[in-house]
Design a protein around this motif. Structure first.
Motif, PDB file in Angstrom:
ATOM      1  N   SER A   1       0.292   1.194   7.902  1.00  0.00           N
ATOM      2  CA  SER A   1       1.417   0.908   7.009  1.00  0.00           C
ATOM      3  C   SER A   1       2.623   1.758   7.386  1.00  0.00           C
ATOM      4  O   SER A   1       3.713   1.539   6.877  1.00  0.00           O
ATOM      5  CB  SER A   1       1.036   1.126   5.548  1.00  0.00           C
ATOM      6  OG  SER A   1       0.625   2.453   5.325  1.00  0.00           O
TER       7      SER A   1
ATOM      8  N   GLY B   1      -0.729  -3.882  -3.799  1.00  0.00           N
ATOM      9  CA  GLY B   1      -0.480  -5.053  -4.638  1.00  0.00           C
ATOM     10  C   GLY B   1      -0.381  -4.646  -6.092  1.00  0.00           C
ATOM     11  O   GLY B   1      -0.805  -5.359  -6.999  1.00  0.00           O
ATOM     12  N   SER B   2       0.181  -3.460  -6.316  1.00  0.00           N
ATOM     13  CA  SER B   2       0.202  -2.837  -7.627  1.00  0.00           C
ATOM     14  C   SER B   2       1.468  -1.988  -7.743  1.00  0.00           C
ATOM     15  O   SER B   2       2.065  -1.643  -6.726  1.00  0.00           O
ATOM     16  CB  SER B   2      -1.050  -1.957  -7.746  1.00  0.00           C
ATOM     17  OG  SER B   2      -1.067  -1.223  -8.939  1.00  0.00           O
TER      18      SER B   2
ATOM     19  N   ARG C   1      -9.012  -2.594  -1.588  1.00  0.00           N
ATOM     20  CA  ARG C   1      -8.291  -1.500  -0.935  1.00  0.00           C
ATOM     21  C   ARG C   1      -8.966  -0.197  -1.322  1.00  0.00           C
ATOM     22  O   ARG C   1      -8.939   0.188  -2.485  1.00  0.00           O
ATOM     23  CB  ARG C   1      -6.837  -1.532  -1.361  1.00  0.00           C
ATOM     24  CG  ARG C   1      -6.129  -2.774  -0.870  1.00  0.00           C
ATOM     25  CD  ARG C   1      -4.941  -3.087  -1.780  1.00  0.00           C
ATOM     26  NE  ARG C   1      -4.248  -4.277  -1.360  1.00  0.00           N
ATOM     27  CZ  ARG C   1      -4.482  -5.487  -1.840  1.00  0.00           C
ATOM     28  NH1 ARG C   1      -5.425  -5.674  -2.742  1.00  0.00           N
ATOM     29  NH2 ARG C   1      -3.787  -6.524  -1.425  1.00  0.00           N
TER      30      ARG C   1
ATOM     31  N   ARG D   1       7.395   2.384  -2.086  1.00  0.00           N
ATOM     32  CA  ARG D   1       7.362   0.948  -1.820  1.00  0.00           C
ATOM     33  C   ARG D   1       6.195   0.555  -0.924  1.00  0.00           C
ATOM     34  O   ARG D   1       5.576  -0.497  -1.118  1.00  0.00           O
ATOM     35  CB  ARG D   1       8.694   0.499  -1.196  1.00  0.00           C
ATOM     36  CG  ARG D   1       8.841  -0.993  -1.112  1.00  0.00           C
ATOM     37  CD  ARG D   1       8.886  -1.626  -2.497  1.00  0.00           C
ATOM     38  NE  ARG D   1       9.061  -3.073  -2.376  1.00  0.00           N
ATOM     39  CZ  ARG D   1       8.333  -3.954  -3.049  1.00  0.00           C
ATOM     40  NH1 ARG D   1       7.407  -3.562  -3.886  1.00  0.00           N
ATOM     41  NH2 ARG D   1       8.558  -5.238  -2.882  1.00  0.00           N
ATOM     42  N   ASN D   2       5.862   1.393   0.070  1.00  0.00           N
ATOM     43  CA  ASN D   2       4.713   1.088   0.930  1.00  0.00           C
ATOM     44  C   ASN D   2       3.420   1.008   0.124  1.00  0.00           C
ATOM     45  O   ASN D   2       2.612   0.103   0.327  1.00  0.00           O
ATOM     46  CB  ASN D   2       4.570   2.123   2.050  1.00  0.00           C
ATOM     47  CG  ASN D   2       5.473   1.841   3.223  1.00  0.00           C
ATOM     48  OD1 ASN D   2       6.105   0.798   3.301  1.00  0.00           O
ATOM     49  ND2 ASN D   2       5.543   2.785   4.140  1.00  0.00           N
ATOM     50  N   CYS D   3       3.212   1.954  -0.778  1.00  0.00           N
ATOM     51  CA  CYS D   3       1.999   1.928  -1.603  1.00  0.00           C
ATOM     52  C   CYS D   3       1.997   0.727  -2.531  1.00  0.00           C
ATOM     53  O   CYS D   3       0.956   0.096  -2.745  1.00  0.00           O
ATOM     54  CB  CYS D   3       1.850   3.223  -2.395  1.00  0.00           C
ATOM     55  SG  CYS D   3       1.233   4.606  -1.408  1.00  0.00           S
ATOM     56  N   GLN D   4       3.160   0.387  -3.089  1.00  0.00           N
ATOM     57  CA  GLN D   4       3.228  -0.790  -3.957  1.00  0.00           C
ATOM     58  C   GLN D   4       2.785  -2.036  -3.208  1.00  0.00           C
ATOM     59  O   GLN D   4       1.951  -2.804  -3.692  1.00  0.00           O
ATOM     60  CB  GLN D   4       4.665  -0.987  -4.470  1.00  0.00           C
ATOM     61  CG  GLN D   4       5.101   0.061  -5.452  1.00  0.00           C
ATOM     62  CD  GLN D   4       6.593  -0.014  -5.737  1.00  0.00           C
ATOM     63  OE1 GLN D   4       7.307  -0.877  -5.241  1.00  0.00           O
ATOM     64  NE2 GLN D   4       7.069   0.911  -6.548  1.00  0.00           N
ATOM     65  N   LYS D   5       3.317  -2.227  -2.031  1.00  0.00           N
ATOM     66  CA  LYS D   5       2.972  -3.426  -1.260  1.00  0.00           C
ATOM     67  C   LYS D   5       1.520  -3.382  -0.783  1.00  0.00           C
ATOM     68  O   LYS D   5       0.803  -4.379  -0.846  1.00  0.00           O
ATOM     69  CB  LYS D   5       3.921  -3.587  -0.075  1.00  0.00           C
ATOM     70  CG  LYS D   5       5.276  -4.085  -0.498  1.00  0.00           C
ATOM     71  CD  LYS D   5       6.110  -4.454   0.703  1.00  0.00           C
ATOM     72  CE  LYS D   5       7.291  -5.267   0.270  1.00  0.00           C
ATOM     73  NZ  LYS D   5       7.220  -6.642   0.664  1.00  0.00           N
ATOM     74  N   ALA D   6       1.087  -2.221  -0.292  1.00  0.00           N
ATOM     75  CA  ALA D   6      -0.272  -2.101   0.242  1.00  0.00           C
ATOM     76  C   ALA D   6      -1.333  -2.313  -0.834  1.00  0.00           C
ATOM     77  O   ALA D   6      -2.373  -2.909  -0.576  1.00  0.00           O
ATOM     78  CB  ALA D   6      -0.462  -0.734   0.896  1.00  0.00           C
TER      79      ALA D   6
ATOM     80  N   GLU E   1      11.303   5.410  -6.314  1.00  0.00           N
ATOM     81  CA  GLU E   1      11.022   4.030  -5.915  1.00  0.00           C
ATOM     82  C   GLU E   1      10.139   3.284  -6.915  1.00  0.00           C
ATOM     83  O   GLU E   1       9.728   2.162  -6.662  1.00  0.00           O
ATOM     84  CB  GLU E   1      10.389   4.013  -4.518  1.00  0.00           C
ATOM     85  CG  GLU E   1      11.335   4.521  -3.454  1.00  0.00           C
ATOM     86  CD  GLU E   1      10.799   4.383  -2.038  1.00  0.00           C
ATOM     87  OE1 GLU E   1       9.701   3.819  -1.839  1.00  0.00           O
ATOM     88  OE2 GLU E   1      11.495   4.851  -1.128  1.00  0.00           O
TER      89      GLU E   1
END
Length: 130
Positions: A61, A36-37, A76, A29-34, A110
């Motif tokens: 993060s 935007g993908s 990013r 989830r952190n990577c998804q939000k960071a 996730e």
């Protein structure tokens, strides 16, 4: 081997020397939000192998990871461990966007429901077991 890349606007350029420690797709989830993908596809290198030119900004993060991006266009670029050991460079920022291919997926527990993983690569529900 030296690979180069950079941000969308060209204000930041980076170089990595040597082969990556691993190449993974992270679905946490952190990577998804960071990013935007739905995931973060990255090649992990020792931080000492990464050279960056241009103005970047960063934000934490988690306690262990900070994300680095171009201060001008927001691309990013990479995530680096706060302990100074490694940096995961986004595969899409390399000039040769096909320079590295992932070998496994992590944090599949996730992943977004609509993402279908059918590439035959290893999948781990969380991180790779130590």
């Amino acid at each position: 081997m030296i690979r180069e890349g950079g941000c969308l606007c060209g204000a930041v350029r980076l170089k990595v020397e040597g082969e990556p420690l691993n190449v993974r797709v992270c679905h946490c989830r952190n990577c998804q939000k960071a990013m935007g993908s739905p995931f973060f596809a990255r090649a992990l290198f020792p931080q000492s192998a990464l050279k960056v030119e241009g103005e970047t900004a960063h934000y934490p993060s988690s306690a262990a990871l900070e994300r680095v991006f171009c201060k001008r266009c927001g691309t990013r670029l990479f995530a680096r461990r706060t302990n100074g050991t490694a940096a995961g460079v986004a595969l899409a920022v390399f000039d040769d966007r096909n320079a590295f291919a992932p070998t496994e997926h992590i944090w599949v527990s996730e992943k977004m429901d609509w993402v279908q993983i059918d590439d035959g690569l290893k999948q781990y529900q969380e991180s790779v077991p130590q």
